[in-house]
Design a protein around this motif. Structure first.
Motif, mmCIF file in Angstrom:
data_model
loop_
_atom_site.group_PDB
_atom_site.id
_atom_site.type_symbol
_atom_site.label_atom_id
_atom_site.label_comp_id
_atom_site.label_asym_id
_atom_site.label_seq_id
_atom_site.Cartn_x
_atom_site.Cartn_y
_atom_site.Cartn_z
ATOM 1 N N THR A 181 -29.341 -12.419 -67.348
ATOM 2 C CA THR A 181 -30.572 -13.109 -67.718
ATOM 3 C C THR A 181 -30.321 -14.035 -68.895
ATOM 4 N N VAL A 182 -30.757 -15.273 -68.763
ATOM 5 C CA VAL A 182 -30.714 -16.236 -69.871
ATOM 6 C C VAL A 182 -32.124 -16.346 -70.451
ATOM 7 N N ILE A 183 -32.255 -16.117 -71.746
ATOM 8 C CA ILE A 183 -33.536 -16.264 -72.421
ATOM 9 C C ILE A 183 -33.467 -17.480 -73.327
ATOM 10 N N ASN A 184 -34.426 -18.383 -73.147
ATOM 11 C CA ASN A 184 -34.481 -19.613 -73.939
ATOM 12 C C ASN A 184 -35.740 -19.614 -74.811
ATOM 13 N N PRO A 185 -35.622 -19.159 -76.062
ATOM 14 C CA PRO A 185 -36.781 -19.206 -76.949
ATOM 15 C C PRO A 185 -37.002 -20.623 -77.491
ATOM 16 N N GLY A 186 -38.261 -20.893 -77.818
ATOM 17 C CA GLY A 186 -38.567 -22.088 -78.594
ATOM 18 C C GLY A 186 -38.425 -21.750 -80.071
ATOM 19 N N PHE A 202 -45.563 -24.792 -81.891
ATOM 20 C CA PHE A 202 -45.679 -23.535 -81.149
ATOM 21 C C PHE A 202 -44.819 -22.431 -81.768
ATOM 22 N N LEU A 203 -44.701 -22.452 -83.099
ATOM 23 C CA LEU A 203 -43.884 -21.467 -83.803
ATOM 24 C C LEU A 203 -44.442 -20.059 -83.593
ATOM 25 N N LEU A 204 -43.575 -19.142 -83.162
ATOM 26 C CA LEU A 204 -43.957 -17.748 -82.960
ATOM 27 C C LEU A 204 -43.340 -16.877 -84.047
ATOM 28 N N SER A 205 -43.984 -15.752 -84.330
ATOM 29 C CA SER A 205 -43.375 -14.767 -85.213
ATOM 30 C C SER A 205 -42.225 -14.087 -84.464
ATOM 31 N N SER A 207 -41.699 -10.955 -84.269
ATOM 32 C CA SER A 207 -42.205 -9.779 -83.556
ATOM 33 C C SER A 207 -42.832 -10.169 -82.221
ATOM 34 N N GLU A 208 -43.554 -11.300 -82.191
ATOM 35 C CA GLU A 208 -44.131 -11.773 -80.936
ATOM 36 C C GLU A 208 -43.023 -12.192 -79.974
ATOM 37 N N ALA A 209 -42.017 -12.873 -80.489
ATOM 38 C CA ALA A 209 -40.889 -13.276 -79.647
ATOM 39 C C ALA A 209 -40.185 -12.050 -79.072
ATOM 40 N N ALA A 210 -39.981 -11.024 -79.904
ATOM 41 C CA ALA A 210 -39.318 -9.806 -79.441
ATOM 42 C C ALA A 210 -40.118 -9.128 -78.330
ATOM 43 N N GLN A 211 -41.446 -9.108 -78.472
ATOM 44 C CA GLN A 211 -42.276 -8.487 -77.445
ATOM 45 C C GLN A 211 -42.169 -9.240 -76.127
ATOM 46 N N ARG A 212 -42.210 -10.562 -76.192
ATOM 47 C CA ARG A 212 -42.090 -11.359 -74.967
ATOM 48 C C ARG A 212 -40.726 -11.154 -74.313
ATOM 49 N N MET A 213 -39.711 -11.085 -75.143
ATOM 50 C CA MET A 213 -38.365 -10.903 -74.603
ATOM 51 C C MET A 213 -38.201 -9.523 -73.970
ATOM 52 N N ALA A 214 -38.734 -8.498 -74.614
ATOM 53 C CA ALA A 214 -38.634 -7.151 -74.064
ATOM 54 C C ALA A 214 -39.338 -7.061 -72.715
ATOM 55 N N LYS A 219 -37.861 -7.035 -66.426
ATOM 56 C CA LYS A 219 -38.000 -7.577 -65.071
ATOM 57 C C LYS A 219 -36.710 -8.211 -64.548
ATOM 58 N N ARG A 220 -35.707 -8.367 -65.401
ATOM 59 C CA ARG A 220 -34.403 -8.909 -65.032
ATOM 60 C C ARG A 220 -34.471 -10.296 -64.364
ATOM 61 N N PRO A 221 -35.175 -11.250 -64.928
ATOM 62 C CA PRO A 221 -35.188 -12.581 -64.307
ATOM 63 C C PRO A 221 -33.863 -13.297 -64.533
ATOM 64 N N ARG A 222 -33.596 -14.302 -63.742
ATOM 65 C CA ARG A 222 -32.411 -15.130 -63.972
ATOM 66 C C ARG A 222 -32.561 -15.898 -65.289
ATOM 67 N N GLN A 223 -33.771 -16.372 -65.570
ATOM 68 C CA GLN A 223 -34.021 -17.154 -66.783
ATOM 69 C C GLN A 223 -35.465 -16.955 -67.220
ATOM 70 N N TYR A 224 -35.658 -16.887 -68.523
ATOM 71 C CA TYR A 224 -36.999 -16.796 -69.092
ATOM 72 C C TYR A 224 -37.090 -17.754 -70.268
ATOM 73 N N ASP A 225 -38.002 -18.720 -70.175
ATOM 74 C CA ASP A 225 -38.232 -19.704 -71.242
ATOM 75 C C ASP A 225 -39.579 -19.412 -71.888
ATOM 76 N N PHE A 226 -39.643 -19.508 -73.199
ATOM 77 C CA PHE A 226 -40.939 -19.338 -73.861
ATOM 78 C C PHE A 226 -40.926 -20.086 -75.197
ATOM 79 N N PRO A 227 -42.122 -20.480 -75.707
ATOM 80 C CA PRO A 227 -43.448 -20.254 -75.127
ATOM 81 C C PRO A 227 -43.664 -21.153 -73.905
ATOM 82 N N GLY A 228 -44.731 -20.847 -73.190
ATOM 83 C CA GLY A 228 -45.070 -21.647 -72.028
ATOM 84 C C GLY A 228 -44.625 -21.035 -70.726
ATOM 85 N N ALA A 229 -43.912 -19.892 -70.783
ATOM 86 C CA ALA A 229 -43.456 -19.231 -69.547
ATOM 87 C C ALA A 229 -44.430 -18.144 -69.136
#
Length: 229
Positions: A181-186, A202-205, A207-214, A219-229
């Protein structure tokens, strides 16, 4: 019922890595947390008994065997590895420090390669679950690979190299049932981004980023981009 896992995360002493390590530990997982800072890791481990500190400078290829031996003291296999360690330096085109390009690439790209060299035997040793799933590799990359930012030549190039490495690795690991899984944070507020002298929309804390990533990791996606995902 969710089965507890053994998870190794690099870059865990500050920022997203620290909050993600705590969150995963609170869920009942055994989290082996690595970073260069021994004091930072000890402070982190004091917050949750499920966190095991393991000092590792990801730029040190000569430490690979020793770190793997330490991991094996805690578990014969890893369910997941989270390649999170990273750094950022900006290029001043008026007075360029070209050596900086090497420094950033060494940590962000080769650091991920070194970490995977440590973890791969333990990932391959992980028994398949009832649904046929094997281990899971997660790489924390960046949305900077999509949008070229001023002065971010070193950071963006290192993260783009990391993304290609992981995408290609996914192809070769399909037959072994190991997901990538590739995770692309903003922009995320961390000690690293606190140094930025420009607007970060769209700056996230962390802790919020960690929750979204967890949530995404489960779900084991190939890629997850956020925010906006």
């Amino acid at each position: 019922m969710v089965t507890a896992e053994t998870i190794w995360i690099t870059g865990a002493s500050t920022g997203i890595g620290r909050d993600l390590a705590l969150l995963l530990a609170e869920q009942g997982n055994t989290v082996i947390a690595s970073a260069r800072s021994e004091s930072g890791l000890q402070q982190l481990a004091a917050l949750n008994a499920n966190i095991i500190p393991l000092v590792f400078d990801v730029s040190r290829a000569d430490a690979i065997d020793a770190v793997r031996s330490e991991l094996l003291k805690h578990s014969p296999y890893l369910d997941r590895v989270i390649l999170n360690a990273g750094t950022c330096e900006y290029l001043d085109i008026s007075a360029p420090d070209w050596d900086m390009m090497q420094r950033v690439m060494t940590t962000n790209y080769f650091g991920a390669v070194n970490s995977l060299a440590v973890a791969m035997p333990l990932l391959q040793a992980r028994p398949k679950s009832a649904d046929g799933k094997g281990a899971h590799i997660i790489g924390v990359v960046s949305l900077a690979t999509v949008v070229p930012f001023s002065r971010a030549q070193a950071y963006g190039a290192s993260k783009a190299a990391m993304q290609y490495f992981l995408d290609s690795l996914r192809v070769d690991l399909q037959s072994r049932a190991i997901d990538v899984t590739v995770i692309n944070p903003g922009f995320v507020k961390t000690p690293l981004t606190d140094k930025n002298d420009f607007s970060m929309p769209f700056l996230l804390s962390s802790s919020e980023a960690a929750q979204r990533m967890a949530n995404a990791i489960a779900k084991r996606p190939r890629q997850y981009d956020f925010p906006g995902a």
